[in-house]
Design a protein around this motif. Structure first.
Motif, PDB file in Angstrom:
ATOM      1  N   ASP A 319       0.813  -1.217   0.000  1.00 37.04           N
ATOM      2  CA  ASP A 319       0.000   0.000   0.000  1.00 37.04           C
ATOM      3  C   ASP A 319       0.844   1.264   0.000  1.00 37.04           C
ATOM      4  OD1 ASP A 319       0.820  -0.779   2.531  1.00 37.04           O
ATOM      5  OD2 ASP A 319      -0.863   0.173   3.554  1.00 37.04           O
ATOM      6  N   ALA A 320       2.172   1.133   0.168  1.00 39.93           N
ATOM      7  CA  ALA A 320       3.061   2.293   0.123  1.00 39.93           C
ATOM      8  C   ALA A 320       3.654   2.494  -1.271  1.00 39.93           C
ATOM      9  CB  ALA A 320       4.184   2.148   1.143  1.00 39.93           C
ATOM     10  N   ILE A 321       3.318   1.610  -2.191  1.00 42.71           N
ATOM     11  CA  ILE A 321       3.891   1.688  -3.541  1.00 42.71           C
ATOM     12  C   ILE A 321       2.974   2.527  -4.423  1.00 42.71           C
ATOM     13  CG2 ILE A 321       4.415   0.331  -5.611  1.00 42.71           C
ATOM     14  CD1 ILE A 321       5.459  -1.845  -3.756  1.00 42.71           C
ATOM     15  N   THR A 322       3.471   3.712  -4.766  1.00 45.71           N
ATOM     16  CA  THR A 322       2.777   4.635  -5.662  1.00 45.71           C
ATOM     17  C   THR A 322       3.748   5.050  -6.756  1.00 45.71           C
ATOM     18  OG1 THR A 322       3.473   6.620  -4.463  1.00 45.71           O
ATOM     19  CG2 THR A 322       1.452   5.526  -3.700  1.00 45.71           C
ATOM     20  N   PRO A 323       3.247   5.562  -7.872  1.00 43.02           N
ATOM     21  CA  PRO A 323       4.175   6.027  -8.915  1.00 43.02           C
ATOM     22  C   PRO A 323       5.164   7.069  -8.408  1.00 43.02           C
ATOM     23  CG  PRO A 323       1.953   5.861  -9.803  1.00 43.02           C
ATOM     24  CD  PRO A 323       1.839   5.633  -8.317  1.00 43.02           C
ATOM     25  N   GLU A 324       4.685   8.006  -7.593  1.00 47.86           N
ATOM     26  CA  GLU A 324       5.573   9.052  -7.084  1.00 47.86           C
ATOM     27  C   GLU A 324       6.652   8.460  -6.171  1.00 47.86           C
ATOM     28  OE1 GLU A 324       1.363  10.802  -7.387  1.00 47.86           O
ATOM     29  OE2 GLU A 324       2.322   8.886  -6.909  1.00 47.86           O
ATOM     30  N   ALA A 325       6.270   7.503  -5.315  1.00 44.95           N
ATOM     31  CA  ALA A 325       7.248   6.877  -4.427  1.00 44.95           C
ATOM     32  C   ALA A 325       8.291   6.115  -5.226  1.00 44.95           C
ATOM     33  CB  ALA A 325       6.536   5.942  -3.448  1.00 44.95           C
ATOM     34  N   LEU A 326       7.885   5.453  -6.299  1.00 45.99           N
ATOM     35  CA  LEU A 326       8.818   4.671  -7.102  1.00 45.99           C
ATOM     36  C   LEU A 326       9.789   5.560  -7.869  1.00 45.99           C
ATOM     37  CD1 LEU A 326       6.591   1.728  -8.435  1.00 45.99           C
ATOM     38  CD2 LEU A 326       8.139   1.790  -6.454  1.00 45.99           C
ATOM     39  N   VAL A 327       9.340   6.721  -8.289  1.00 44.39           N
ATOM     40  CA  VAL A 327      10.263   7.668  -8.928  1.00 44.39           C
ATOM     41  C   VAL A 327      11.376   8.044  -7.945  1.00 44.39           C
ATOM     42  CG1 VAL A 327      10.503  10.027  -9.811  1.00 44.39           C
ATOM     43  CG2 VAL A 327       8.600   8.604 -10.591  1.00 44.39           C
ATOM     44  N   ALA A 328      10.995   8.360  -6.705  1.00 45.44           N
ATOM     45  CA  ALA A 328      11.988   8.750  -5.698  1.00 45.44           C
ATOM     46  C   ALA A 328      12.915   7.588  -5.366  1.00 45.44           C
ATOM     47  CB  ALA A 328      11.272   9.237  -4.440  1.00 45.44           C
ATOM     48  N   ILE A 329      12.361   6.402  -5.190  1.00 45.40           N
ATOM     49  CA  ILE A 329      13.167   5.230  -4.846  1.00 45.40           C
ATOM     50  C   ILE A 329      14.147   4.901  -5.965  1.00 45.40           C
ATOM     51  CG2 ILE A 329      13.028   2.721  -4.495  1.00 45.40           C
ATOM     52  CD1 ILE A 329      10.361   3.268  -2.998  1.00 45.40           C
ATOM     53  N   ARG A 330      13.692   5.043  -7.197  1.00 42.81           N
ATOM     54  CA  ARG A 330      14.575   4.771  -8.334  1.00 42.81           C
ATOM     55  C   ARG A 330      15.714   5.790  -8.387  1.00 42.81           C
ATOM     56  NH1 ARG A 330      17.814   2.139 -10.440  1.00 42.81           N
ATOM     57  NH2 ARG A 330      18.396   2.550 -12.583  1.00 42.81           N
ATOM     58  N   ARG A 331      15.428   7.054  -8.120  1.00 45.49           N
ATOM     59  CA  ARG A 331      16.485   8.073  -8.121  1.00 45.49           C
ATOM     60  C   ARG A 331      17.543   7.753  -7.067  1.00 45.49           C
ATOM     61  NH1 ARG A 331      15.183  14.252  -7.945  1.00 45.49           N
ATOM     62  NH2 ARG A 331      17.431  14.252  -8.364  1.00 45.49           N
ATOM     63  N   MET A 332      17.130   7.119  -5.986  1.00 43.24           N
ATOM     64  CA  MET A 332      18.087   6.773  -4.935  1.00 43.24           C
ATOM     65  C   MET A 332      18.967   5.592  -5.326  1.00 43.24           C
ATOM     66  SD  MET A 332      15.748   7.250  -1.517  1.00 43.24           S
ATOM     67  CE  MET A 332      14.603   8.628  -1.424  1.00 43.24           C
ATOM     68  N   GLY A 333      18.645   4.930  -6.423  1.00 43.31           N
ATOM     69  CA  GLY A 333      19.502   3.858  -6.923  1.00 43.31           C
ATOM     70  C   GLY A 333      18.958   2.455  -6.741  1.00 43.31           C
ATOM     71  N   ALA A 334      17.738   2.312  -6.217  1.00 44.71           N
ATOM     72  CA  ALA A 334      17.187   0.983  -5.963  1.00 44.71           C
ATOM     73  C   ALA A 334      16.888   0.249  -7.268  1.00 44.71           C
ATOM     74  CB  ALA A 334      15.921   1.080  -5.123  1.00 44.71           C
ATOM     75  N   THR A 335      17.076  -1.067  -7.233  1.00 48.35           N
ATOM     76  CA  THR A 335      16.791  -1.926  -8.385  1.00 48.35           C
ATOM     77  C   THR A 335      15.818  -3.048  -8.038  1.00 48.35           C
ATOM     78  OG1 THR A 335      18.729  -3.292  -7.851  1.00 48.35           O
ATOM     79  CG2 THR A 335      19.034  -1.519  -9.462  1.00 48.35           C
ATOM     80  N   LYS A 336      15.621  -3.304  -6.757  1.00 54.22           N
ATOM     81  CA  LYS A 336      14.746  -4.389  -6.315  1.00 54.22           C
ATOM     82  C   LYS A 336      13.928  -3.924  -5.121  1.00 54.22           C
ATOM     83  CE  LYS A 336      16.699  -8.456  -5.503  1.00 54.22           C
ATOM     84  NZ  LYS A 336      17.345  -9.593  -4.747  1.00 54.22           N
ATOM     85  N   ILE A 337      12.683  -4.380  -5.045  1.00 55.84           N
ATOM     86  CA  ILE A 337      11.807  -4.041  -3.938  1.00 55.84           C
ATOM     87  C   ILE A 337      11.428  -5.314  -3.192  1.00 55.84           C
ATOM     88  CG2 ILE A 337       9.612  -3.026  -3.224  1.00 55.84           C
ATOM     89  CD1 ILE A 337      11.516  -0.994  -4.444  1.00 55.84           C
ATOM     90  N   GLN A 338      11.721  -5.334  -1.882  1.00 57.82           N
ATOM     91  CA  GLN A 338      11.172  -6.385  -1.033  1.00 57.82           C
ATOM     92  C   GLN A 338       9.835  -5.893  -0.498  1.00 57.82           C
ATOM     93  OE1 GLN A 338      13.308  -8.563   1.903  1.00 57.82           O
ATOM     94  NE2 GLN A 338      15.262  -8.449   0.814  1.00 57.82           N
ATOM     95  N   MET A 339       8.808  -6.713  -0.667  1.00 58.09           N
ATOM     96  CA  MET A 339       7.451  -6.266  -0.357  1.00 58.09           C
ATOM     97  C   MET A 339       6.741  -7.323   0.488  1.00 58.09           C
ATOM     98  SD  MET A 339       4.572  -5.065  -3.128  1.00 58.09           S
ATOM     99  CE  MET A 339       4.716  -6.559  -4.113  1.00 58.09           C
ATOM    100  N   GLY A 340       6.217  -6.912   1.622  1.00 64.85           N
ATOM    101  CA  GLY A 340       5.507  -7.840   2.492  1.00 64.85           C
ATOM    102  C   GLY A 340       4.105  -8.111   1.983  1.00 64.85           C
ATOM    103  N   VAL A 341       3.923  -9.229   1.301  1.00 58.05           N
ATOM    104  CA  VAL A 341       2.605  -9.625   0.811  1.00 58.05           C
ATOM    105  C   VAL A 341       1.926 -10.533   1.840  1.00 58.05           C
ATOM    106  CG1 VAL A 341       1.377 -10.921  -0.980  1.00 58.05           C
ATOM    107  CG2 VAL A 341       3.234  -9.375  -1.611  1.00 58.05           C
ATOM    108  N   GLN A 342       2.633 -11.584   2.256  1.00 56.78           N
ATOM    109  CA  GLN A 342       2.209 -12.555   3.274  1.00 56.78           C
ATOM    110  C   GLN A 342       1.086 -13.480   2.811  1.00 56.78           C
ATOM    111  OE1 GLN A 342       4.626 -12.026   4.770  1.00 56.78           O
ATOM    112  NE2 GLN A 342       4.917  -9.929   5.399  1.00 56.78           N
TER     113      GLN A 342
END
Length: 658
Positions: A319-342
């Motif tokens: 629920d924290a994954i939004t287009p705007e958040a992903l733009v920022a995360i990508r600028r920080m250099g991230a290539t992979k997202i660990q996501m708690g689905v459960q």
């Protein structure tokens, strides 16, 4: 020590194999001759001894007559935990500081010394606490430890854990990332030979502790590591001590923890009480900030640094994954997202207080694919309200239904920790842990259901058995599952397709015998192509993840981003390479070797991906490159393009610059 090293070298010169059993015999024999404790000659001490002699006593080292080939064999014998870099990359896990959590899951531990869901006894958490959660110090310590264990540290995957990344202030996120890159760029603790310049004494993890009152760190900061650049004085520590807050008062912390465990305080209330009232932690927060320009400066340095970031992972919630958040995360250099689905069963999610809708999970998967991220999902069995059979069906849906299909999974059982709210349900008889046979049976079926493009990375958390009130306490759970899998495969002919089970790991591979297979599958956002190099036996030597985004999905994303004032990072007609990975023991950048990494397999994967994208009508191809792999892709003809690197595809499908 020297006598053991010389005996190993003599055996290698004679062409003999020196395995762990042979090494143990040498150690025991030397201990008897010396009349001492065999622990004084333990394997973990031999490699640091060798590195120290090579660095500090070159004349003595020269007398040993070690050739490059002989040294390679010696390091292979002395290397600790070789699997840690068997995937071709050395991994460093760092932990963010304790912070209020936006979730309230009943199975999550609430250790007030840690970010939510983590325990202080977990190895990475213990190292983080010793370093006062300073990212620079955590990286420096792990570089030293990995080097002393014999692992190459030129290619680093950084894994940033600590709950929901987006819950932290943006200034802290940027500062944390800047410090990670700065530590790798400064090479603060590891010299060319693997030796380190540190202040004070050190424990086995490689963290150096400054004695109280020393010039390395103010006494008020407690056991704060003061890692310094080789040759630098303690006064010129390469980190800012002001950014590392003082340790909490243990008596007060224990009292607050008891309040949380007994249900009188929530985790978030405890965090506010402990850290919000601490002058040291407030002062630390004041300086734990950086600008994006500062981060990008360190990223550019890392492109050609000795320790290059070839993967960067952050942890968050769907629920924290939004287009705007992903733009920022990508600028920080991230290539992979660990996501708690459960779970993808709404009834189970609700019963466990997840506060997430299945539709949000589906949207998160589509957004992550369109942005090119590798998707590493957490999935749990034995949650409140589930059963073994329901778990099997839930996982089968997760790995097979179009809306999900993760690239990687942490598949582990729910374990009862005293500080979790699940304890009350357990004591009321509303939840019980599966028996060993039930649990292993579910995990076997889940692994068999996992497709060829998915990797099951873990099956347990790093909780100590003492922290687990009820549930699996066996650290070798995965080995138990894989042993039963092999037995079942022999009886039924069923084959395991999951990646980790098929990895060549540290094995040699005959490159001439490899064949390139393409596994296609569909998702709502993109047509996926999983390209894999496999041996005749089906073992995997390398792979590439190619996404062919669907035009409607790309246009919908662009519209949403423009409405938020952001420029869309991808355009129609652009394919996306989400991951390239070639297996083999991690080797130093530019170093030749016999591992699969050194036969151009990665380039051939990229070329084939371009051909497939061209055949599907795409004109350009993006790659979500890590900072430390930018140079590699530039050599393949890619150029920097916004959040990615890109190249035009010629009509024949080959790479084309410009």
């Amino acid at each position: 020590m020297e006598e053991i090293i010389l005996q190993i070298l003599d055996a290698l010169r004679r062409g003999e194999t020196v395995d762990d059993r042979a090494l143990v015999k040498l150690v025991h024999a030397q201990a008897r001759r010396a009349g001492g404790d065999k622990r004084a000659f333990a394997k973990r001490r031999l490699l640091p001894f060798y590195q120290r002699v090579k660095s500090e006593d070159p004349e003595r080292w020269a007398r040993w007559g070690i050739t490059p080939e002989l040294e390679e064999g010696l390091i292979k014998v002395l290397r600790m935990k070789p699997r840690r870099s068997a995937s071709g990359v050395a991994t460093i896990t760092v932990i963010t500081k304790p912070w209020p959590c936006s979730g309230s899951c009943i199975f999550c531990p609430s250790d007030v010394r840690m970010p939510k869901s983590y325990l202080a006894d977990e190895p990475a958490c213990a190292r983080a606490e010793q370093a006062c959660f300073d990212p620079y110090l955590q990286v420096s310590a792990r570089l030293t430890a990995l080097s002393q264990m014999g692992h190459a540290t030129d290619k680093i995957e950084l894994i940033v854990l600590g709950g929901t990344w987006s819950d932290y202030p943006v200034e802290y996120q940027i500062w944390f990332m800047r410090e990670l890159f700065r530590a790798l760029n400064d090479d603060a603790t590891v010299g060319e030979s693997g030796s380190s310049a540190r202040v004070g004494s050190s424990d086995e993890s490689g963290i150096a502790f400054a004695p109280p009152g020393s010039s390395a760190a103010p006494a008020s900061f407690g056991p704060v590591a003061a890692s310094v650049s080789p040759g630098a004085s303690a006064a010129s520590a390469s980190f800012d001590p002001a950014a590392a807050p003082a340790l909490l008062d243990p008596v007060a912390t224990e009292a607050v923890q008891r309040e949380v465990t007994d249900g009188h305080l929530s985790y978030n209330q405890a965090i506010a009480q402990l850290y919000g009232t601490s002058t040291a932690w407030r002062e630390a927060a004041r300086v734990q900030r950086a600008t994006m320009d500062e981060l990008e400066r360190e990223q550019r340095r890392n492109e050609t640094a000795r320790h290059r970031v070839v993967g960067l992972v952050i942890e968050t919630r769907p629920d924290a994954i939004t287009p705007e958040a992903l733009v920022a995360i990508r600028r920080m250099g991230a290539t992979k997202i660990q996501m708690g689905v459960q779970s993808v069963d709404q009834r189970v999610l609700d019963a466990n207080g997840r506060g997430i809708r299945v539709a949000q999970i589906e949207r998160a998967f589509s957004l992550l694919r369109l942005f090119g991220f590798k998707i590493h999902a957490h999935f749990m069995v034995n949650l409140l309200g589930s059963t073994p059979e329901a778990d099997r069906l839930d996982y089968q849906r997760f790995v097979a239904e179009l809306a999900f299909q993760p690239d990687e999974v942490k598949l582990y059982p729910c374990a009862l920790i005293e500080s979790s709210r699940l304890r009350g349900r357990y004591e009321a008889g509303e939840w019980r842990p599966y028996t060993e046979d039930e649990l292993v049976g579910v995990l076997i079926d889940d692994v068999l259901a996992t497709p060829a493009y998915c990797r099951v990375s873990r099956m347990i958390r790093d909780f100590s058995s003492g922290d687990i009130m009820a549930g699996n306490k066996k650290p070798n759970l995965r080995q138990m599952v894989e042993s039963r899998l092999r037995e079942r495969s022999e009886q039924t002919g069923e084959r395991v397709q999951e990646i980790r089970f098929r990895e060549i790991a540290t094995s040699d591979v005959d490159v001439r015998a490899l064949r390139l297979e393409v596994v296609p599958y569909e998702t709502p956002a993109a047509s996926e192509r999983f390209l894999q190099w496999v041996t005749p036996e089906g073992r995997i030597a390398g792979f590439l993840r190619l996404s062919l985004p669907k035009a409607a999905a790309v246009e919908a994303l662009a519209s949403e981003l423009r409405a938020a004032g952001c420029e869309p990072p991808v355009q129609p007609g652009e394919a996306m390479i989400r991951e390239v990975h070639v297996y083999g023991m991690a080797a130093r950048v530019g170093e030749e070797g016999g591992a699969a990494q050194h036969h151009g397999l990665g380039r051939k994967l990229v070329e084939r991906a371009c051909e497939l994208a061209c055949e599907a009508g795409y004109e350009r191809i993006n790659v979500i490159s890590a900072v430390g792999t930018r140079e590699y892709y530039r050599h393949l003809g890619f150029y920097d393009h916004g959040l990615y690197q890109q190249c035009k595809i010629r009509t024949e499908g080959m790479l084309h610059h410009g």
